[in-house]
Design an enzyme around this catalytic site. Structure first.
Site, PDB file in Angstrom:
ATOM      1  N   LYS A 118     -23.745  49.063  12.835  1.00  0.00           N
ATOM      2  CA  LYS A 118     -23.959  48.600  11.461  1.00  0.00           C
ATOM      3  C   LYS A 118     -25.102  49.353  10.786  1.00  0.00           C
ATOM      4  CE  LYS A 118     -22.067  43.967  12.304  1.00  0.00           C
ATOM      5  NZ  LYS A 118     -21.746  44.181  13.726  1.00  0.00           N
ATOM      6  N   GLU A 202     -30.950  41.029   7.219  1.00  0.00           N
ATOM      7  CA  GLU A 202     -30.408  41.134   5.864  1.00  0.00           C
ATOM      8  C   GLU A 202     -30.634  39.823   5.125  1.00  0.00           C
ATOM      9  OE1 GLU A 202     -26.565  44.140   6.235  1.00  0.00           O
ATOM     10  OE2 GLU A 202     -26.266  41.979   6.159  1.00  0.00           O
ATOM     11  N   ARG A 294      -9.975  50.639  12.630  1.00  0.00           N
ATOM     12  CA  ARG A 294      -8.726  50.333  13.340  1.00  0.00           C
ATOM     13  C   ARG A 294      -7.818  49.544  12.412  1.00  0.00           C
ATOM     14  NH1 ARG A 294      -9.663  44.994  13.804  1.00  0.00           N
ATOM     15  NH2 ARG A 294     -11.754  44.271  14.342  1.00  0.00           N
TER      16      ARG A 294
END
Length: 500
Positions: A118, A202, A294
């Site tokens: 991330k 975050e 994916r």
């Protein structure tokens, strides 16, 4: 460009079945791999060739890279499709596939590696016009640093593992006195799940919606987005119900999110089908969360509203063809819903359930699609994800799609294990879902197991289905035990193509 003649599916269950069907329509032969536990599974029966790759444990079979590559050599497969889960986002696997001279039906190892972290993903997209959630762009070193950052961006904050997904290594912190304990838990869980304890902080978006954009990119620099999927109905940060399009996304917002998603794809030179996930606040501002490199579990809803077979498109891209459509060719037609049918008990904190599928009858009729990889009489084991099937409905509008889903849930007959179908019906009938206002907090705010129990008690249709299942089971027990069977002709063919 290189044509794919034979493709190995490095996966199991419904996604393996789904890939086999699209490959067959393209005239491509298929190779199934299976563990000891999946010897009689439908994906093994459907494929042209089948190879045993190890014991039931995933680490010794579906995650066993040498055995999968050996199966490719054994069957002379010239491509591998990873499906989702297992090795689908493993950059090392993709690299070793390419080094073996085999086509990997997916993005490059570097793209998987970049978007698999991330923090690396945030760094990659920061140079592009992609809105990011306020927070750190590197791992948090210690508690003191964490407190300073949290004070700066303001509580509540979200501590997140840099690696992995599925809600593991994530903790919401509402005040400073909770920070140390929650950070320790997040690091511990991330280390255990991913072997990487790196976490970052975050700003936590209150009343969030989880909306994702399906993108495709080819080897020639062409990109397109196939609109959005609404994925806010979740338990334990994992999706249960998805739909396309979202009830709250306007045409202007859709275009902005789509263009942002394409910029994310450009940031890692993405090839194939991928999904860019966004968190959306109550002010309808959206922020980049992560990219899944994916095919997604919920891809059928996108296929139904666009008419695009995403698996076929993946294969065409892997062969080197340009995209078979442009952005201007794509339009939204109708509405689609997907519910994930898990072997879980929604009255007991969604705990996974195991057992034998004593009754398994799928719904049919207009606008109903069932993606599954199991049959009546099979066992739901402890070794793999508890998802039994994906039930998908399509309608001219959202109301028709919901009505068809409720009808289909009523027709679905499953006994032997508890499932999430009663919970999904509860959600679909709830005013908050019908309004489209629901957020990822729906389960916390509106669902109590006793509500579901009351609904089941008063629902005559459910009682009728349960009674029918009971009578069917009694009839079967009077005859002989249920076992998967094949015809003699299938068995003769089976022996000629099976690799032990």
């Amino acid at each position: 460009m290189k044509s794919i003649r034979r493709i190995l599916i490095a996966n199991r269950g419904e996604i393996a079945v789904r890939i086999i069907r699209s490959a067959r329509e393209l005239g491509i032969e298929t190779v199934a791999v299976y563990s000891d536990a999946d010897r009689l599974a439908p994906h093994v029966q459907l494929a042209d060739f089948a190879v045993n790759i190890g014991p039931a444990l995933s680490a010794q079979s579906y995650l066993n890279i040498p055995n999968i590559l050996k199966a490719c050599q054994q069957t002379e497969a010239d491509a591998i499709h990873p499906g989702y889960g297992f090795l689908s986002e493993n950059a090392e696997f993709a690299r070793r596939v390419e080094e073996a001279g085999i086509i990997f039906v997916g993005p490059s190892p570097s793209a998987i590696s970049t978007m698999g972290s991330k923090l690396a993903a945030k760094a990659a997209v920061s140079a592009f016009d992609v809105p990011l959630v306020p927070g750190t762009d590197k791992p948090i070193e210690n508690e003191t640093e964490a407190k300073q950052i949290a004070r700066k961006i303001g509580y509540p904050v979200l501590i997140k593992a840099s690696a992995g997904g599925g809600g593991k290594g994530m903790r919401i912190v509402h005040s400073e006195d909770q920070l140390a304990e929650q950070m320790e838990r997040a690091v511990s869980e991330a280390t255990s799940a991913f072997g990487d304890g790196s976490v970052f902080i975050e700003k936590f978006i209150t009343a969030p919606k989880h909306i994702e954009i399906q993108i495709v990119g080819d080897q020639h620099g062409n990109y397109a987005y196939l609109f959005e999927r609404e994925c806010s109905i979740q338990r334990r940060y994992q999706k249960v119900i998805e739909e396309a399009p979202s009830a709250i996304v306007s045409d202007k917002m859709r275009e902005a999110m789509g263009q942002a998603a394409i910029e994310v794809a450009r940031a890692c030179q993405y090839e194939g089908a991928g999904t860019v996930e966004f968190v959306v606040g109550d002010d309808l501002k959206f922020y980049f969360l992560e990219m899944n490199t994916r095919l997604q579990v919920e891809h059928p809803v996108t296929e139904l509203i666009t008419g695009v077979d995403l698996v076929k498109e993946q294969i065409h891209i892997a062969e080197g063809h340009p995209l078979s459509f442009s952005q201007d060719d794509l339009t939204i037609r109708g509405h689609a819903l997907e519910v994930r049918v898990y072997a879980e008990d929604p009255t007991n904190n969604f705990l996974p359930d195991t057992g034998t599928l004593q009754t398994y009858r799928c719904p049919q009729g207009p606008g109903v699609r069932v993606d599954d990889g199991i049959e009546q009489g099979m066992d739901i084991s402890v070794y793999y994800d508890p998802m039994i099937a994906k039930l998908v409905t399509y309608g001219q509008d959202r109301e028709e799609a919901i009505a068809r889903m409720l009808r289909a849930i009523g027709e679905y007959q499953i006994s032997g294990v508890a499932t999430t179908l009663p919970f999904c019906r509860f959600v679909l009938q709830h005013p908050e879902f019908i309004s489209g206002r629901f957020t990822t907090k729906f389960v916390d705010e509106y669902y109590q197991p006793e509500n579901l129990t009351e609904e089941l008690t008063s629902d005559e249709q459910t009682l009728a289905v349960a009674l029918a299942g009971k009578l069917l089971l009694e009839q079967q027990q009077r005859s002989k035990p249920l076992e998967p069977t094949f015809s003699s002709s299938v068995n003769r063919f089976w022996k000629s193509r099976r690799f032990e």
